[in-house]
Design a protein around this motif. Structure first.
Motif, short mmCIF file in Angstrom:
data_model
loop_
_atom_site.label_atom_id
_atom_site.label_comp_id
_atom_site.label_asym_id
_atom_site.label_seq_id
_atom_site.Cartn_x
_atom_site.Cartn_y
_atom_site.Cartn_z
N VAL A 67 0.83 -1.20 0.00
CA VAL A 67 0.00 0.00 0.00
C VAL A 67 0.87 1.25 0.00
O VAL A 67 0.59 2.23 -0.71
N LEU A 68 1.93 1.21 0.82
CA LEU A 68 2.82 2.37 0.89
C LEU A 68 3.50 2.62 -0.45
O LEU A 68 3.57 3.77 -0.92
N VAL A 69 3.97 1.53 -1.06
CA VAL A 69 4.64 1.69 -2.36
C VAL A 69 3.66 2.15 -3.42
O VAL A 69 3.94 3.05 -4.23
N GLY A 70 2.47 1.54 -3.40
CA GLY A 70 1.49 1.92 -4.42
C GLY A 70 0.99 3.34 -4.28
O GLY A 70 0.69 4.00 -5.27
N ALA A 71 0.86 3.81 -3.01
CA ALA A 71 0.29 5.14 -2.80
C ALA A 71 1.35 6.24 -2.86
O ALA A 71 1.16 7.25 -3.54
N ILE A 72 2.47 6.02 -2.13
CA ILE A 72 3.46 7.09 -2.00
C ILE A 72 4.47 7.05 -3.14
O ILE A 72 4.68 8.05 -3.85
N VAL A 73 5.07 5.87 -3.32
CA VAL A 73 6.07 5.76 -4.38
C VAL A 73 5.42 5.86 -5.75
O VAL A 73 6.02 6.38 -6.72
N GLY A 74 4.18 5.39 -5.85
CA GLY A 74 3.50 5.44 -7.16
C GLY A 74 3.34 6.85 -7.67
O GLY A 74 3.58 7.14 -8.86
N VAL A 75 2.89 7.77 -6.81
CA VAL A 75 2.70 9.15 -7.27
C VAL A 75 4.04 9.78 -7.65
O VAL A 75 4.12 10.60 -8.58
N ASN A 76 5.09 9.40 -6.91
CA ASN A 76 6.41 9.93 -7.28
C ASN A 76 6.87 9.37 -8.62
O ASN A 76 7.51 10.09 -9.41
N LEU A 77 6.59 8.12 -8.92
CA LEU A 77 6.94 7.57 -10.23
C LEU A 77 6.19 8.27 -11.34
O LEU A 77 6.76 8.55 -12.42
N VAL A 78 4.89 8.56 -11.07
CA VAL A 78 4.13 9.29 -12.08
C VAL A 78 4.74 10.67 -12.32
O VAL A 78 4.88 11.14 -13.47
N ALA A 79 5.12 11.35 -11.21
CA ALA A 79 5.74 12.66 -11.36
C ALA A 79 7.07 12.56 -12.10
O ALA A 79 7.41 13.43 -12.93
N ILE A 80 7.85 11.52 -11.83
CA ILE A 80 9.13 11.34 -12.52
C ILE A 80 8.92 11.11 -14.01
O ILE A 80 9.65 11.65 -14.87
N VAL A 81 7.91 10.31 -14.34
CA VAL A 81 7.61 10.08 -15.76
C VAL A 81 7.26 11.37 -16.47
O VAL A 81 7.73 11.66 -17.59
N GLY A 82 6.45 12.19 -15.81
CA GLY A 82 6.09 13.47 -16.43
C GLY A 82 7.31 14.38 -16.61
O GLY A 82 7.45 15.05 -17.65
N GLN A 83 8.19 14.42 -15.62
CA GLN A 83 9.37 15.27 -15.72
C GLN A 83 10.34 14.74 -16.78
O GLN A 83 10.95 15.53 -17.53
N VAL A 84 10.51 13.41 -16.85
CA VAL A 84 11.39 12.85 -17.87
C VAL A 84 10.88 13.19 -19.26
O VAL A 84 11.66 13.58 -20.17
N ALA A 85 9.57 13.05 -19.46
CA ALA A 85 9.01 13.40 -20.77
C ALA A 85 9.20 14.87 -21.09
O ALA A 85 9.52 15.25 -22.22
N ALA A 86 9.02 15.73 -20.08
CA ALA A 86 9.19 17.16 -20.33
C ALA A 86 10.65 17.50 -20.63
O ALA A 86 10.94 18.29 -21.55
N PHE A 87 11.57 16.91 -19.85
CA PHE A 87 12.99 17.22 -20.08
C PHE A 87 13.47 16.66 -21.42
O PHE A 87 14.26 17.30 -22.13
N HIS A 88 13.01 15.44 -21.76
CA HIS A 88 13.50 14.80 -22.97
C HIS A 88 12.88 15.40 -24.22
O HIS A 88 13.57 15.63 -25.23
N GLU A 89 11.56 15.66 -24.16
CA GLU A 89 10.89 16.17 -25.35
C GLU A 89 10.92 17.70 -25.42
O GLU A 89 11.07 18.27 -26.49
N GLY A 90 10.74 18.35 -24.27
CA GLY A 90 10.69 19.82 -24.30
C GLY A 90 12.06 20.45 -24.40
O GLY A 90 12.28 21.36 -25.21
N PHE A 91 12.97 19.96 -23.56
CA PHE A 91 14.32 20.54 -23.54
C PHE A 91 15.30 19.78 -24.43
O PHE A 91 16.46 20.18 -24.54
N GLU A 92 14.82 18.67 -25.00
CA GLU A 92 15.62 17.83 -25.88
C GLU A 92 16.89 17.33 -25.18
O GLU A 92 17.99 17.30 -25.75
#
Length: 464
Positions: free
Chosen positions: A98-123
């Motif tokens: 539960v802890l991994v799914g709730a706490i770490v999961g949201v951080n993974l989602v945030a990391i995915v969004g940041q990776v996509a922004a850095f890779h695609e937006g900032f190239e």
């Protein structure tokens, strides 16, 4: 040296005495008895061995059963311990999931969004974008973990919690800015990745608070849950509110116990109010009875001694004192204020002082016997009995004896008897030969009016 060996001679065995020799029948009987004894001994030995074998077998079975019971108990204990361990492990794994799914999961989602922004937006290259996103999200996770540890250990977490929220707000704003539209208008991606970063410290705080409250509850440092009353709030609001207040103050969780305690307190309060009302009523009754007794005492004193200003003032003072301090006085009865001493030490019935026995009331027969006693004393002994003599003889008050003496005196006066101030009473036959009263009688001795008749104090025995 001449050695000569003497020949060895055998001594013949002594022959049995013919007188003590057993006969053949006696020998057979002796042999039969010996065989019986031998058979009995053999039977006893076989019986003893059989009993011993049974006892050994029972002991062996008991040892076997005890060993089986120990093995079974040990197996059950080990099974229960293993089950408990596995349950604890499963609970721990579940909480971790539960802890991994709730706490770490949201951080993974945030990391995915940041990776996509850095890779695609900032190239940026993928490794660089992934490292930058992981570092940014790990800062909030690291601060939140320290806040969690400090809370579990009992330290203050205000600054750490505020720092984690601030970092999450900055990271969430960064994620939001990557996916927001023109002019910062919200989009689905912006809201999702921004909220993923913001929720991380809040979820950490929920988990930390849960574990901290469990620890406090185990140590007895937290109050139990307040009782739940349901529909009672609608139909019995005042009683339910009182029960809730009592339960919170006493630390009780049972609604039934709280309601019972409130009702018992209400019953005790009602009983207390009733007791106070009864005390007030009793005080009023005692005050009225005392006033009536004082009035009776004043009337008797007026009839006996005429009106005395000093006596009147004293009685009024007593009445004022009693009216003022009546609640502090013990209960009084009318007979305690009747004038004159009782024949038995302060009690008209002759009972022991201080008892609560109801006083005896004179009947018509008692009155008749008292009048007969007084009448016979006057006629035959030429003596008027005093009120004390009459009261002592019939075990009533002196005022009652006084009334009986006056009644007899009036009765005999109507028949011609004379009762001079000094000397014995004079019968009708003797009064015709006795001159009337002269000036020898003291003019200062005024008669006393009692029950509508005028008599002198000496006419009723001299101790009225």
């Amino acid at each position: 040296m001449n050695d000569r060996s003497e020949p060895l001679t055998s001594t013949p065995a002594p022959r049995p005495d013919p007188a003590t020799r057993l006969t053949r029948a006696e020998r057979r009987e002796r042999d039969a008895a010996a065989k019986v004894r031998a058979a009995r001994i053999a039977d006893d030995e076989r019986r003893r061995r059989r009993i011993q074998a049974e006892q050994d077998r029972e002991e062996q079975e008991q040892r076997r059963a005890a060993a089986q019971l120990r093995r079974t108990t040990t197996r059950s204990i080990r099974s229960a311990a293993a089950r408990t361990r596995w349950q604890a492990r499963l609970k721990k794994w579940r909480d971790t999931a539960v802890l991994v799914g709730a706490i770490v999961g949201v951080n993974l989602v945030a990391i995915v969004g940041q990776v996509a922004a850095f890779h695609e937006g900032f190239e940026w290259s993928m490794p660089v974008a992934l490292g930058a996103a992981a570092v940014i999200e790990s800062i909030a996770i690291y601060v939140g973990w320290h806040a969690h540890t400090a809370l579990i250990e009992g330290d203050s977490v205000v600054r750490l919690r505020a720092a984690s929220y601030f970092i999450a707000l900055v990271v969430g704003g960064l994620n939001y800015s990557h996916y927001a539209g023109e002019g910062g208008t919200p989009t689905e991606e912006a809201v999702m990745f921004g909220m993923a970063s913001l929720l991380s410290p809040w979820l950490w705080a929920l988990h930390s608070r849960h574990q901290h409250r469990q620890q406090l509850r185990a140590d007895g440092l937290i109050d139990p849950r307040a009782p739940k009353f349901g529909l009672r709030w609608i139909f019995h609001y005042r009683e339910t509110m009182s029960a809730l207040s009592w339960a919170v103050g006493e630390g009780v969780q049972s609604p039934a116990v709280a309601i019972a305690a409130v009702r018992a307190g209400n019953a005790a309060g009602n009983a207390k109010d009733a007791l106070y009302a009864a005390e007030r009523a009793l005080t009023k009754v005692q005050s009225d009875a005392l006033k009536l007794a004082l009035t009776h005492l004043a009337a008797v004193a007026h009839d006996l001694d005429r009106e005395d200003p000093e006596a009147t003032e004293a009685r009024e003072g007593i009445a004022r004192f009693v009216a003022r301090f009546q609640p502090l006085l013990p209960p009084l009865s009318l007979r305690e204020l009747v004038p004159g001493d009782s024949p038995a030490g302060g009690n008209e019935t002759g009972t022991e002082a201080g008892t609560q026995q109801e006083p005896k009331r004179p009947s018509d027969q008692d009155n008749d016997e008292a009048r007969k006693f007084i009448r016979d004393s006057i006629r035959y002994r030429k003596v008027v009995p005093s009120k004390g003599d009459v009261a002592a003889k019939f075990k009533f008050s002196q005022s009652w004896g006084y009334d009986r003496v006056v009644e007899v005196r009036e009765e005999l006066s109507a028949k011609g008897w004379l009762f001079p101030n000094s000397g014995p009473p004079v019968s009708p036959s003797a009064s015709k030969q006795t001159p009337a009263r002269s000036s020898e009688e003291s003019p200062s001795e005024e008669p006393t009016a009692v029950n509508g008749a005028t008599v002198s104090s000496s006419a009723v025995g001299g101790d009225v």
